[in-house]
Design an enzyme around this catalytic site. Structure first.
Site, PDB file in Angstrom:
ATOM      1  N   TYR A 138      -2.987  -2.204 -10.335  1.00 33.66           N
ATOM      2  CA  TYR A 138      -2.923  -1.972  -8.889  1.00 33.66           C
ATOM      3  C   TYR A 138      -2.154  -3.108  -8.200  1.00 33.66           C
ATOM      4  O   TYR A 138      -1.267  -2.868  -7.369  1.00 33.66           O
ATOM      5  CB  TYR A 138      -4.342  -1.838  -8.310  1.00 33.66           C
ATOM      6  CG  TYR A 138      -4.367  -1.933  -6.806  1.00 33.66           C
ATOM      7  CD1 TYR A 138      -3.929  -0.874  -6.010  1.00 33.66           C
ATOM      8  CD2 TYR A 138      -4.791  -3.112  -6.164  1.00 33.66           C
ATOM      9  CE1 TYR A 138      -3.915  -0.973  -4.626  1.00 33.66           C
ATOM     10  CE2 TYR A 138      -4.791  -3.209  -4.781  1.00 33.66           C
ATOM     11  CZ  TYR A 138      -4.346  -2.147  -4.012  1.00 33.66           C
ATOM     12  OH  TYR A 138      -4.327  -2.248  -2.656  1.00 33.66           O
ATOM     13  N   LYS A 154       0.465   3.525  -2.869  1.00 34.23           N
ATOM     14  CA  LYS A 154      -0.745   4.326  -3.118  1.00 34.23           C
ATOM     15  C   LYS A 154      -0.494   5.830  -3.221  1.00 34.23           C
ATOM     16  O   LYS A 154      -0.957   6.475  -4.165  1.00 34.23           O
ATOM     17  CB  LYS A 154      -1.814   4.015  -2.058  1.00 34.23           C
ATOM     18  CG  LYS A 154      -2.369   2.585  -2.180  1.00 34.23           C
ATOM     19  CD  LYS A 154      -3.231   2.227  -0.974  1.00 34.23           C
ATOM     20  CE  LYS A 154      -3.787   0.803  -1.070  1.00 34.23           C
ATOM     21  NZ  LYS A 154      -4.472   0.409   0.182  1.00 34.23           N
ATOM     22  N   TYR A 203      -4.859   4.188   7.840  1.00 32.84           N
ATOM     23  CA  TYR A 203      -6.194   3.578   7.913  1.00 32.84           C
ATOM     24  C   TYR A 203      -6.908   3.972   9.203  1.00 32.84           C
ATOM     25  O   TYR A 203      -6.920   5.122   9.591  1.00 32.84           O
ATOM     26  CB  TYR A 203      -6.124   2.046   7.775  1.00 32.84           C
ATOM     27  CG  TYR A 203      -5.227   1.591   6.683  1.00 32.84           C
ATOM     28  CD1 TYR A 203      -5.541   1.869   5.361  1.00 32.84           C
ATOM     29  CD2 TYR A 203      -4.046   0.916   6.959  1.00 32.84           C
ATOM     30  CE1 TYR A 203      -4.702   1.466   4.341  1.00 32.84           C
ATOM     31  CE2 TYR A 203      -3.202   0.513   5.949  1.00 32.84           C
ATOM     32  CZ  TYR A 203      -3.539   0.788   4.646  1.00 32.84           C
ATOM     33  OH  TYR A 203      -2.718   0.392   3.659  1.00 32.84           O
ATOM     34  N   VAL A 250       1.214  -3.807   3.824  1.00 28.94           N
ATOM     35  CA  VAL A 250       1.180  -5.110   4.495  1.00 28.94           C
ATOM     36  C   VAL A 250       2.455  -5.929   4.259  1.00 28.94           C
ATOM     37  O   VAL A 250       2.646  -6.971   4.882  1.00 28.94           O
ATOM     38  CB  VAL A 250      -0.065  -5.953   4.098  1.00 28.94           C
ATOM     39  CG1 VAL A 250      -1.333  -5.316   4.635  1.00 28.94           C
ATOM     40  CG2 VAL A 250      -0.136  -6.157   2.600  1.00 28.94           C
ATOM     41  N   SER A 266       0.799  -1.232   0.000  1.00 30.81           N
ATOM     42  CA  SER A 266       0.000   0.000   0.000  1.00 30.81           C
ATOM     43  C   SER A 266       0.830   1.279   0.000  1.00 30.81           C
ATOM     44  O   SER A 266       0.272   2.361  -0.219  1.00 30.81           O
ATOM     45  CB  SER A 266      -0.916   0.024   1.213  1.00 30.81           C
ATOM     46  OG  SER A 266      -2.043  -0.780   0.956  1.00 30.81           O
TER      47      SER A 266
HETATM   48  N1  GLN Z   1      -1.932  -5.325  -2.055  1.00 25.82           N
HETATM   49  C1  GLN Z   1      -2.552  -5.197  -0.756  1.00 25.82           C
HETATM   50  C2  GLN Z   1      -4.085  -5.248  -0.878  1.00 25.82           C
HETATM   51  O1  GLN Z   1      -4.651  -4.671  -1.784  1.00 25.82           O
HETATM   52  C3  GLN Z   1      -2.119  -3.922  -0.150  1.00 25.82           C
HETATM   53  C4  GLN Z   1      -2.733  -3.708   1.187  1.00 25.82           C
HETATM   54  C5  GLN Z   1      -1.857  -2.978   2.119  1.00 25.82           C
HETATM   55  O2  GLN Z   1      -0.638  -2.926   1.980  1.00 25.82           O
HETATM   56  N2  GLN Z   1      -2.429  -2.434   3.152  1.00 25.82           N
HETATM   57  O3  GLN Z   1      -4.746  -5.881  -0.093  1.00 25.82           O
END
Ligand code: GLN
Length: 607
Positions: free
Chosen positions: A189, A67, A241, A259, A64
């Site tokens: 993505y 992003k 988050y 993650v 993430s």
């Molecule tokens: N690729 C992961 C997902 O879409 C990224 C989530 C994350 O890093 N929080 O679930």
């Protein structure tokens, strides 16, 4: 001497490595292959220097953390309004994979949750999904400062199992948020989440944002300046988050977690931070990563809302003891020593309010200079104040340098509580405290003495007429006759031996032991010391050139024992021995020329 920043980070790493709460992300099967012990920290300054600790070179998938950088590309490509029409900027307070859409428009609440990020991936420039991918890849590469690649097995692993994300993408299509083919944007993505980085890369990406969008090493602009604050704003409110509020409250830096175990944190205008440790808490944030940021923020006042003055100006200039020697007239031995060595005394003029980043720069420069340095003088005249944490680092550096036999002394901090107090509060137990001088001249003289090993020298040596610059080249038998004409006088420490403006009584002084200062009175009632003299040196000799009033005051710094010679007596003797007069005048001319040269050097150094 190791940088105290490095020492701090190593210590922090050691303390936090013991934290083994949390679990590896398991919903992407490939991520369970990570080693839970991996742990790296990297801090990058705005001039591009990286401090790294632990597994800073271990690659992992960015997840993430991609992003905000893809959001940056979308802003640059489509402009603010077009992006805002599709993706909001309100924190959802929900988990990263929540389906938080605006009930009226169907727009995802923000670009940091998956729904917003998938929509964002569909917005970057490019006629085909492949062209859009190339755009994403090149944008991320500009932030990292090198071409990035994808971990294909993580990508496949997520693509094969990402059913929830697939549902989100179809929903976005349903609401008209994604115009094109939603599965193609989703694959982009997944790919952007599988870009391989290490925590050093993350710190450079963060530093690029901290630096207004320009990579601190490559100099390449990764993002137009006007979008930087937009990216940082959504990171600050949504980057963590459903932990975002507490994060901003406690840590206070725009940040983003992934993650894969990465976290980036940005201190705008100051630092970029990257951390990697794959053990995650229930919200999907790296447990150790959060702890590192909390402690960094607390120990170095890194909260964006804490004020920190202007640290970039911390060091205004550097010069050496060869550029600007003390105003003392050294004896011949010491002059030879200083001619060869005085460049090893370094003056650093510090400036402005000293916070952690400013002091990091100062210490870094000191470490660069260290191999060729015997003493540092930190001139604090232009310093407005120093933060507790900066004072602590500076004291640690001072002790570190002392361990390498390099002295660090301060000048011009007299009666300045905003500097003295933080410095003395953070001095360690067993530290004898810092050495402070009222002016640079006293400081450099102390450093010169240290260079010459002269502290003891002054107290113990005794000067004789033969050592005096005035009698160089005068034969011994003649010198004996001169000596017979002298009388000895001892002045107590602190005594005024001569006073400016006093009528010249014709006495010339030769110091046998002790030290005197030559002072000129200042407008404000104080004195400026222009020289100090020790054994074997003379003062008051200008009467030989016909001077009738004393041009400077002379104070005894210690108990001083002088031989005193009368101008009349010399004149009488030189009537019989003209070679004495010639030698004296020659030596005087040499002496005056030397003083003039030093004065010129000083003027040049001050200009
Ligand atoms: N690729 C992961 C997902 O879409 C990224 C989530 C994350 O890093 N929080 O679930």
């Amino acid at each position: 001497m190791q940088s105290p920043i490095q020492t701090y980070l190593e210590d922090l790493h050691r303390r936090i490595a013991g934290l083994d709460r949390g679990a590896l992300a398991s919903y992407i099967p490939e991520l369970t292959k990570a080693d839970p012990a991996w742990f790296g920290i990297c801090l990058v300054t705005l001039d591009g220097v990286a401090y790294t600790v632990g597994d800073a070179g271990q690659p992992f998938t960015i997840q993430s953390i991609s992003k905000p950088f893809v959001y940056a590309a979308a802003l640059a490509d489509r402009g603010r309004d077009a992006v805002l029409a599709k993706v909001g900027v309100e924190p959802s307070g929900d988990a990263f994979n929540s389906i938080s859409l605006n009930p009226q428009t169907g727009a995802p609440l923000n670009p940091m949750i998956n729904a917003g990020a998938i929509a964002t991936a569909s917005l970057v420039a490019g006629d085909t999904p492949e062209a859009q991918w190339r755009r994403i890849e090149s944008s991320m590469s500009a932030f990292v400062g090198r071409a990035v690649g994808v971990d294909e097995s993580v990508y496949r692993s997520e693509s094969e199992t990402g059913f929830r994300n697939r549902a989100i993408a179809w929903m976005l299509k349903n609401f008209g948020i994604i115009d094109g083919e939603p599965m193609a944007s989703l694959e982009n993505y997944f790919r952007q989440c599988s870009v391989l980085v290490d925590c050093r890369d993350l710190a450079y990406m963060a530093a690029t944002l901290a630096n207004g969008g320009v990579h601190p090493v490559t100099g390449q602009r990764a993002l137009p300046a006007e979008h930087v604050e937009r990216v940082l704003s959504v990171m600050a409110t949504c980057g963590m988050y459903d932990y975002a509020g507490s994060w901003l409250y406690e840590v206070g830096m725009p940040a983003k977690s992934g993650v894969g175990g990465g976290i980036i944190a940005v201190l705008p205008g100051r630092f970029g931070i990257g951390i990697f440790s794959p053990l995650l808490d229930e919200k999907g944030n790296s447990v150790r990563g959060i702890e590192v940021c909390k402690q960094l923020s607390r120990d170095f006042n890194m909260h964006v809302f804490s004020h920190a003055g202007q640290p970039a100006m911390a060091l205004s200039r550097v010069y050496t003891g060869a550029d600007a020697p003390s105003r003392r007239q050294p004896g011949a031995d010491m002059r030879a020593c200083l001619n060869a060595q005085a460049h090893r005394i370094k003056y650093l003029c510090l400036h402005g309010y000293l916070a952690v980043d400013g002091i990091e720069y100062v210490i870094r420069r000191m470490r660069e200079m260290a191999p060729d340095t015997h003493s540092f003088i930190l001139d604090m005249n232009q310093v407005a104040g120093i933060s507790e944490s900066a004072a602590r680092l500076l004291n640690q550096a001072r002790l570190g340098f002392a361990g390498d036999d390099i002295a660090v002394v301060f000048s011009r901090i007299h009666e300045r509580a905003g500097i003295v107090e933080p410095l003395s509060r953070s001095a360690h137990a067993g530290d004898r405290g810092c050495l402070c001088f009222e002016d640079n001249d006293l400081a450099v003289e102390w450093c010169e003495n240290r260079l010459y090993g002269a502290a003891a020298h002054y107290a113990d040596t005794a000067g004789s007429l033969a050592d005096s610059p005035l009698f160089q080249g005068v034969p011994d038998d003649l010198l004996d006759q001169v000596e017979a004409l002298t009388s000895v006088q001892v002045f107590a420490s602190g005594a005024a031996i001569l006073v400016t403006g006093q009528a010249g009584d014709g006495r010339i002084f030769f110091i046998e032991s002790g030290q005197v200062s030559i002072l000129v009175p200042l407008q404000n009632g104080g004195h400026q010391r222009i020289a100090s003299l020790g054994p074997g040196m003379n003062f008051g000799e200008m009467v030989l050139l016909g001077q009738t009033t004393r041009s400077a005051s002379v104070h005894a710094d210690t108990e001083v024992r002088c031989r005193i010679l009368d101008k009349e007596a010399i004149d009488r003797l030189s009537e019989q021995m003209p070679q004495l007069k010639i030698a004296l005048l020659e030596n005087l001319a040499l002496d005056v020329a030397g003083k003039l040269r030093r004065a010129t050097q000083w003027i040049a150094a001050l200009a």
